[in-house]
Design a protein around this motif. Structure first.
Motif, PDB file in Angstrom:
ATOM      1  N   LEU A   4       8.768   6.942   6.521  1.00 25.22           N
ATOM      2  CA  LEU A   4       7.662   6.009   6.712  1.00 25.22           C
ATOM      3  C   LEU A   4       7.541   4.833   5.804  1.00 25.22           C
ATOM      4  CD1 LEU A   4       5.313   5.442   8.704  1.00 25.22           C
ATOM      5  CD2 LEU A   4       3.868   6.613   7.141  1.00 25.22           C
ATOM      6  N   TRP A   5       7.579   5.297   4.590  1.00 21.87           N
ATOM      7  CA  TRP A   5       7.116   4.271   3.481  1.00 21.87           C
ATOM      8  C   TRP A   5       7.601   3.128   3.374  1.00 21.87           C
ATOM      9  CZ3 TRP A   5       8.673   2.066  -1.017  1.00 21.87           C
ATOM     10  CH2 TRP A   5       9.983   2.813  -1.466  1.00 21.87           C
ATOM     11  N   PRO A   6       9.161   2.993   3.763  1.00 18.34           N
ATOM     12  CA  PRO A   6      10.019   1.656   3.645  1.00 18.34           C
ATOM     13  C   PRO A   6       9.704   0.904   5.226  1.00 18.34           C
ATOM     14  CG  PRO A   6      11.491   3.612   3.552  1.00 18.34           C
ATOM     15  CD  PRO A   6      10.154   4.030   3.834  1.00 18.34           C
ATOM     16  N   LEU A   7       9.388   1.324   5.896  1.00 13.26           N
ATOM     17  CA  LEU A   7       9.030   0.695   7.496  1.00 13.26           C
ATOM     18  C   LEU A   7       8.457  -0.724   7.173  1.00 13.26           C
ATOM     19  CD1 LEU A   7       8.563   3.461  10.080  1.00 13.26           C
ATOM     20  CD2 LEU A   7      10.828   1.934   9.641  1.00 13.26           C
ATOM     21  N   PRO A   8       7.316  -0.745   6.649  1.00  7.50           N
ATOM     22  CA  PRO A   8       6.667  -2.203   6.479  1.00  7.50           C
ATOM     23  C   PRO A   8       7.613  -3.187   5.900  1.00  7.50           C
ATOM     24  CG  PRO A   8       5.121  -0.497   5.919  1.00  7.50           C
ATOM     25  CD  PRO A   8       6.449   0.257   5.924  1.00  7.50           C
ATOM     26  N   TRP A   9       8.296  -2.851   4.872  1.00  2.39           N
ATOM     27  CA  TRP A   9       9.301  -3.586   4.293  1.00  2.39           C
ATOM     28  C   TRP A   9      10.404  -4.136   5.212  1.00  2.39           C
ATOM     29  CZ3 TRP A   9       7.001  -5.669   0.131  1.00  2.39           C
ATOM     30  CH2 TRP A   9       6.300  -5.010  -0.656  1.00  2.39           C
ATOM     31  N   TYR A  10      10.856  -3.135   5.977  1.00  2.00           N
ATOM     32  CA  TYR A  10      11.724  -3.506   7.027  1.00  2.00           C
ATOM     33  C   TYR A  10      11.181  -4.610   7.822  1.00  2.00           C
ATOM     34  CZ  TYR A  10      14.716   0.253   5.399  1.00  2.00           C
ATOM     35  OH  TYR A  10      15.259   1.164   4.806  1.00  2.00           O
ATOM     36  N   THR A  21       0.846  -1.256  -0.199  1.00  2.00           N
ATOM     37  CA  THR A  21       0.001  -0.126  -0.112  1.00  2.00           C
ATOM     38  C   THR A  21       1.175   1.067  -0.104  1.00  2.00           C
ATOM     39  OG1 THR A  21      -1.857  -1.137   1.187  1.00  2.00           O
ATOM     40  CG2 THR A  21      -1.817   1.126   1.294  1.00  2.00           C
ATOM     41  N   THR A  22       1.863   1.372   0.792  1.00  2.00           N
ATOM     42  CA  THR A  22       2.679   2.363   0.842  1.00  2.00           C
ATOM     43  C   THR A  22       3.422   2.680  -0.268  1.00  2.00           C
ATOM     44  OG1 THR A  22       4.319   1.314   2.042  1.00  2.00           O
ATOM     45  CG2 THR A  22       3.013   2.428   3.478  1.00  2.00           C
ATOM     46  N   ALA A  23       3.769   1.463  -0.852  1.00  2.00           N
ATOM     47  CA  ALA A  23       4.742   1.660  -2.273  1.00  2.00           C
ATOM     48  C   ALA A  23       3.835   2.120  -3.317  1.00  2.00           C
ATOM     49  CB  ALA A  23       5.355   0.219  -2.479  1.00  2.00           C
ATOM     50  N   ALA A  24       2.529   1.641  -3.459  1.00  2.00           N
ATOM     51  CA  ALA A  24       1.628   2.386  -4.368  1.00  2.00           C
ATOM     52  C   ALA A  24       1.302   3.820  -4.234  1.00  2.00           C
ATOM     53  CB  ALA A  24       0.236   1.446  -4.282  1.00  2.00           C
TER      54      ALA A  24
END
Length: 102
Positions: A58-64, A40-43
């Motif tokens: 913020l947006w890369p945190l879910p990937w980490y 979602t954040t990447a989109a």
């Protein structure tokens, strides 16, 4: 029968099967939700490109979080499968009614 047998690995504490299953389920949910949030954040980053100063952090945190939760889930799942296999083997060691009669 009815006696507690010593653990094969005395260093590792015994975790009950239900508790281990709950850990695996919770870690799997964390993995799924972090993947969802990451996509979602990447989109949003691709389509909207927010200009807020905090967005780039913020947006890369879910990937980490995904990178941490995926190996954790895999290790817990392997441990759960091994515990179930060991429990099945221990159940096979107990003589059944037919073996006792023979």
């Amino acid at each position: 029968m009815g006696r507690h047998t010593p653990c094969a690995h005395p260093i590792r504490p015994h975790v009950p099967a239900q508790r281990l299953t709950r850990f695996v389920q919770q870690t799997g949910r964390l993995l799924c939700w972090s993947l969802t949030a990451g996509m979602t954040t990447a989109a949003l980053e691709l389509l909207i490109t927010p200009k807020a100063a905090w967005w780039h952090m913020l947006w890369p945190l879910p990937w980490y979080l995904t990178c941490v939760s995926a190996p954790l889930w895999a290790a817990l799942r392997a441990h759960e499968k091994a515990a179930r296999q060991q429990a099945r083997e221990e159940d096979n060691d107990i003589p059944g009614e037919w073996e006792q009669t023979a």
